[in-house]
Design a protein around this motif. Structure first.
Motif, mmCIF file in Angstrom:
data_model
loop_
_atom_site.group_PDB
_atom_site.id
_atom_site.type_symbol
_atom_site.label_atom_id
_atom_site.label_comp_id
_atom_site.label_asym_id
_atom_site.label_seq_id
_atom_site.Cartn_x
_atom_site.Cartn_y
_atom_site.Cartn_z
ATOM 1 N N ALA A 50 13.318 11.900 61.194
ATOM 2 C CA ALA A 50 12.603 12.829 60.990
ATOM 3 C C ALA A 50 11.730 11.590 60.943
ATOM 4 O O ALA A 50 9.838 12.142 61.929
ATOM 5 C CB ALA A 50 12.081 13.615 60.199
ATOM 6 N N GLY A 51 11.249 10.426 60.460
ATOM 7 C CA GLY A 51 10.475 9.518 61.275
ATOM 8 C C GLY A 51 10.363 9.002 62.546
ATOM 9 O O GLY A 51 9.213 8.702 63.339
ATOM 10 N N LEU A 52 11.565 9.588 63.145
ATOM 11 C CA LEU A 52 11.510 9.432 64.408
ATOM 12 C C LEU A 52 10.697 10.417 65.232
ATOM 13 O O LEU A 52 10.195 9.723 66.701
ATOM 14 C CB LEU A 52 12.713 9.110 65.671
ATOM 15 N N VAL A 53 10.552 11.409 65.577
ATOM 16 C CA VAL A 53 9.639 12.155 65.435
ATOM 17 C C VAL A 53 8.022 12.116 65.530
ATOM 18 O O VAL A 53 7.731 11.903 64.664
ATOM 19 C CB VAL A 53 9.756 13.391 65.235
ATOM 20 N N PRO A 54 7.335 11.851 66.446
ATOM 21 C CA PRO A 54 6.100 11.594 66.264
ATOM 22 C C PRO A 54 5.187 12.338 65.830
ATOM 23 O O PRO A 54 4.486 12.270 65.520
ATOM 24 C CB PRO A 54 5.178 11.490 68.416
ATOM 25 N N VAL A 55 5.363 13.793 65.214
ATOM 26 C CA VAL A 55 4.666 14.835 64.858
ATOM 27 C C VAL A 55 4.861 14.016 63.245
ATOM 28 O O VAL A 55 3.851 15.054 62.355
ATOM 29 C CB VAL A 55 4.446 16.222 65.535
ATOM 30 N N ALA A 56 5.966 13.625 63.298
ATOM 31 C CA ALA A 56 5.881 12.759 61.597
ATOM 32 C C ALA A 56 4.798 12.641 60.999
ATOM 33 O O ALA A 56 4.504 12.733 59.634
ATOM 34 C CB ALA A 56 7.266 13.030 61.201
ATOM 35 N N ARG A 57 4.363 11.450 61.253
ATOM 36 C CA ARG A 57 3.038 11.045 60.696
ATOM 37 C C ARG A 57 1.537 11.640 61.208
ATOM 38 O O ARG A 57 0.711 11.492 59.740
ATOM 39 C CB ARG A 57 2.707 10.000 62.284
#
Length: 389
Positions: A50-57
């Protein structure tokens, strides 16, 4: 003692604790289905992906701003960003943040449950009833002094809650904070804003200063002349100059009110006749010569050239009064040359350090050109060279 207890009176301490514990809510639900080690490993793997998805940040940034920062920062905290990850380095930091938050959440949640249970066991054992809560930490025997030790687990819990929250906030600033590229972009944007404010300040200084100078000179001359016809011409000049200054002021205020509104309607060298006529109406004997295709000068150069000419004529009227002024505007060979000369007033010497003269030199430097101001062979001169490219 009061200083040590102060963090426990702040809402942000408990918001941070909630932020830490919330991280393990959904992995804990798996334990009700299958109480096995692989469930937690699976949770860690899912978080990493999930952390690799840009929107996670974005999601983590908003949550961290809401729960980790104090009321004075809140949603505007610059140390925690709420934009998607732009690079793989940003995604990697988000993954590390999620995994760290998961591990820290398990540790703090476990301690938050076990320390109160230990305090209850110590108290009941001290009263001779034996352990009642049955926590993971065994309490052997029924010694009376156990009761005296029962507050210690609660004190330790308070320390864990306070310092784990501070640790999480510090990690959020490092792992969810802006990257070097984002910091550079923010710095460039801030620099642009400061440059724009400086430009606006110069615009107001030049325009309003010129209008006030013309008004003062015209009013003084009209009073001294005592001629109704001259007074009418002076009032006409004051009216025209004041109207132009009001237009400049309204334009600048419009830009300030709407930061994204492009500046428009700014005078250029093609409008230099307005300045020359204003100076003549104030009593100065202006000998002007404009050569070359002034109308083809690029917008930024032409606008800054107009302001340099305006400030030069304002200084003449302010410090020298009604004196002969020689103005030359020459466009050729990829350069605009502006030259203004007038007799040096008696008692004036030195290189001039006023904000207006400094603004002339700064305007020229920003365009890649140069400007000289100061005495020259008994005259006061302003000589600016502005490149067209």
């Amino acid at each position: 003692m009061v200083r040590m207890l102060r963090p426990l009176t702040r809402a942000v301490t408990y918001k941070r604790w909630l932020h830490i514990v919330v991280a393990i809510v959904w992995p804990s639900l798996w334990l009700f289905v299958e109480e096995a080690w692989w469930t937690q490993v699976t949770a860690a793997v899912v978080l990493g992906l999930a952390g690799l998805v840009p929107v996670a940040r974005v999601v983590e940034g908003f949550q961290a701003r809401l729960l980790l920062t104090g009321p004075r920062q809140g949603a505007e905290s610059p140390e925690i960003v709420t934009t998607p990850s732009l690079t793989w380095a940003d995604r990697g930091r988000t993954v590390v943040w999620l995994e760290t938050r998961l591990c820290l959440g398990w540790a703090v949640a476990h301690v938050s449950v076990q320390l109160p249970l230990l305090a209850v066991d110590l108290l009941t054992a001290g009263l001779g009833r034996g352990p009642a809560a049955g926590g993971f930490v065994p309490v052997e025997g029924t010694h009376w002094w156990y009761a005296a030790l029962s507050p210690l687990p609660l004190v330790l819990l308070a320390v864990v809650v306070v310092w784990s929250g501070r640790l999480t906030t510090a990690l959020a600033g490092r792992l969810l904070g802006p990257s070097r590229a984002e910091r550079m972009a923010a710095l460039e944007e801030r620099t642009e804003q400061l440059l724009e404010r400086t430009r606006i300040a110069r615009e107001l200084h030049d325009s309003i200063g010129h209008a006030l100078t013309v008004a003062v000179v015209q009013a003084g001359a009209a009073r001294a002349a005592g001629d109704p016809a001259f007074t009418d011409r002076a009032l006409e000049a004051i009216e025209e100059t004041g109207r132009a200054a009001l237009e400049d002021l309204e334009r600048v205020l419009g830009v300030l009110r709407e930061s994204e509104k492009p500046a428009s309607g700014r005078p250029t060298l093609a409008d230099a006749d307005r300045l020359l006529e204003s100076a003549r109406a104030s009593g100065a004997k202006v000998d002007a010569e404009v050569t070359g295709p002034v109308e083809t000068v690029p917008g930024p150069v032409s606008r800054e050239g107009y302001r340099i000419l305006q400030e030069s004529l304002t200084n003449v009227l302010r410090h020298a009064g009604a004196v002969p002024v020689r103005v030359r505007v020459h466009v050729a060979d990829g350069t605009v040359v502006l030259a203004v000369r007038n007799p040096l007033p008696a008692g004036v010497s030195g290189a001039g350090r006023g904000s207006g003269l400094r603004g002339i030199r700064e305007r020229a430097a920003l365009l890649g050109g140069r400007a000289r101001t100061g005495p020259d062979a008994g005259d006061w001169q302003v000589h600016a060279e502005l490149p067209l490219s």
